[in-house]
Design a protein around this motif. Structure first.
Motif, PDB file in Angstrom:
ATOM      1  N   ALA A 257     -23.241 -15.664 -34.610  1.00  0.00           N
ATOM      2  CA  ALA A 257     -21.800 -15.932 -34.660  1.00  0.00           C
ATOM      3  C   ALA A 257     -21.313 -16.040 -36.103  1.00  0.00           C
ATOM      4  O   ALA A 257     -20.215 -15.584 -36.434  1.00  0.00           O
ATOM      5  N   ALA A 258     -22.136 -16.628 -36.961  1.00  0.00           N
ATOM      6  CA  ALA A 258     -21.764 -16.750 -38.374  1.00  0.00           C
ATOM      7  C   ALA A 258     -21.666 -15.379 -39.031  1.00  0.00           C
ATOM      8  O   ALA A 258     -20.764 -15.124 -39.841  1.00  0.00           O
TER       9      ALA A 258
ATOM     10  N   GLN B 216     -18.434 -13.718 -37.730  1.00  0.00           N
ATOM     11  CA  GLN B 216     -17.243 -14.290 -38.369  1.00  0.00           C
ATOM     12  C   GLN B 216     -17.129 -13.827 -39.818  1.00  0.00           C
ATOM     13  O   GLN B 216     -16.033 -13.496 -40.292  1.00  0.00           O
TER      14      GLN B 216
ATOM     15  N   VAL C 220     -15.894 -10.303 -39.798  1.00  0.00           N
ATOM     16  CA  VAL C 220     -14.457 -10.256 -39.492  1.00  0.00           C
ATOM     17  C   VAL C 220     -13.647 -10.561 -40.746  1.00  0.00           C
ATOM     18  O   VAL C 220     -12.659  -9.880 -41.054  1.00  0.00           O
ATOM     19  N   ASP C 221     -14.057 -11.583 -41.493  1.00  0.00           N
ATOM     20  CA  ASP C 221     -13.335 -11.945 -42.713  1.00  0.00           C
ATOM     21  C   ASP C 221     -13.363 -10.796 -43.721  1.00  0.00           C
ATOM     22  O   ASP C 221     -12.334 -10.466 -44.333  1.00  0.00           O
TER      23      ASP C 221
ATOM     24  N   ALA D 199     -21.899 -15.025 -45.133  1.00  0.00           N
ATOM     25  CA  ALA D 199     -22.384 -15.990 -44.144  1.00  0.00           C
ATOM     26  C   ALA D 199     -23.389 -16.967 -44.726  1.00  0.00           C
ATOM     27  O   ALA D 199     -23.814 -17.901 -44.037  1.00  0.00           O
TER      28      ALA D 199
ATOM     29  N   ILE E  81     -18.322  -6.580 -33.113  1.00  0.00           N
ATOM     30  CA  ILE E  81     -16.992  -7.134 -33.381  1.00  0.00           C
ATOM     31  C   ILE E  81     -15.981  -6.546 -32.408  1.00  0.00           C
ATOM     32  O   ILE E  81     -15.098  -7.239 -31.890  1.00  0.00           O
TER      33      ILE E  81
ATOM     34  N   GLU F 168     -16.439  -8.366 -29.068  1.00  0.00           N
ATOM     35  CA  GLU F 168     -16.095  -9.787 -29.095  1.00  0.00           C
ATOM     36  C   GLU F 168     -14.632 -10.023 -29.449  1.00  0.00           C
ATOM     37  O   GLU F 168     -14.069 -11.062 -29.107  1.00  0.00           O
TER      38      GLU F 168
ATOM     39  N   PRO G 216      -9.177  -9.347 -35.894  1.00  0.00           N
ATOM     40  CA  PRO G 216     -10.227  -8.327 -35.873  1.00  0.00           C
ATOM     41  C   PRO G 216      -9.788  -7.032 -35.194  1.00  0.00           C
ATOM     42  O   PRO G 216     -10.033  -5.941 -35.714  1.00  0.00           O
TER      43      PRO G 216
END
Length: 212
Positions: A18-19, A22, A25-26, A45, A66, A69, A110
């Motif tokens: 998950a990290a 994320q 995505v950033d 991350a 991505i 999700e 995203p």
């Protein structure tokens, strides 16, 4: 073995994955799809590049994750909001309010970035497929309302929703934006409003009708 920060190894791996998602995505939102590399994502991350490959075989595989999700949470939120509603107008209202609340949380970032990115054809096709599936309840509600040209109406409603989401993403209050957007849409989607517009002298002469 890396230090475990969860009760079980499975939970730890889920947290690490998950990290990475994320972080990706950033990077995606800030710099574009080309910047989503194992090194950049791992650094973002706080993980070594080698750790990246324990979860994803490539940057393309991470982008594919991505894609999936990005829509999972949104689909779940809209399904919950619509679960007990049957009337088309109620479903349209609930769908749009949920979309704007999701936009306020950044949940659409995203998907928006992915649709604008230079993705592999199969990945981009999957984004459009999931986007179409996510919006299916809205289109179904529009098709169930009185009136003709549901496809065109759906496109126009979609444009209004996109404008409302942009306003929310720029800091506007999602409840206030939803109230205003829905007031406009209800006016345009009800047969009474169409009859009033046809009879209104200003409209008949091609002039804009001032707001009440």
């Amino acid at each position: 073995m890396p230090k475990i920060n969860a009760a079980t190894v499975a939970e730890h791996r889920a947290q690490q994955r998950a990290a990475l998602i994320q972080a990706a995505v950033d990077v995606l939102v800030e710099q574009g799809a080309a910047a989503v590399t194992p090194a950049a994502v791992g650094a973002r991350a706080g993980l070594a590049r080698s750790s990246f490959y324990q979860y994803f075989p490539s940057a393309a595989a991470l982008l594919a994750a991505i894609v999936e999700e990005a829509f999972t949470a949104a689909d779940a939120a809209t399904a919950q909001a619509l679960a007990d509603l049957r009337e088309p107008v109620q479903r349209l209202d609930a769908f749009i309010r949920t979309e704007l609340l999701l936009a306020a949380r950044g949940a659409h970032r995203p998907a928006k970035a992915l649709m604008q990115a230079d993705l592999p054809p199969e990945c981009l096709a999957r984004v459009h497929e999931l986007h179409h599936r996510h919006n299916a309840p809205l289109q179904a509600a529009i098709a169930a309302l009185p009136g003709d040209a549901p496809e065109l109406t759906g496109q126009l409603v979609g444009g209004t929703v996109q404008a409302a989401m942009t306003a929310v993403e720029h800091g506007a209050d999602p409840v206030r934006v939803a109230d205003r957007a829905l007031a406009l849409l209800r006016h345009g989607l009800t047969p009474q409003s169409a009859e009033q517009s046809d009879d209104h002298p200003a409209t008949a002469q091609g002039r804009a009708v001032p707001p009440a």
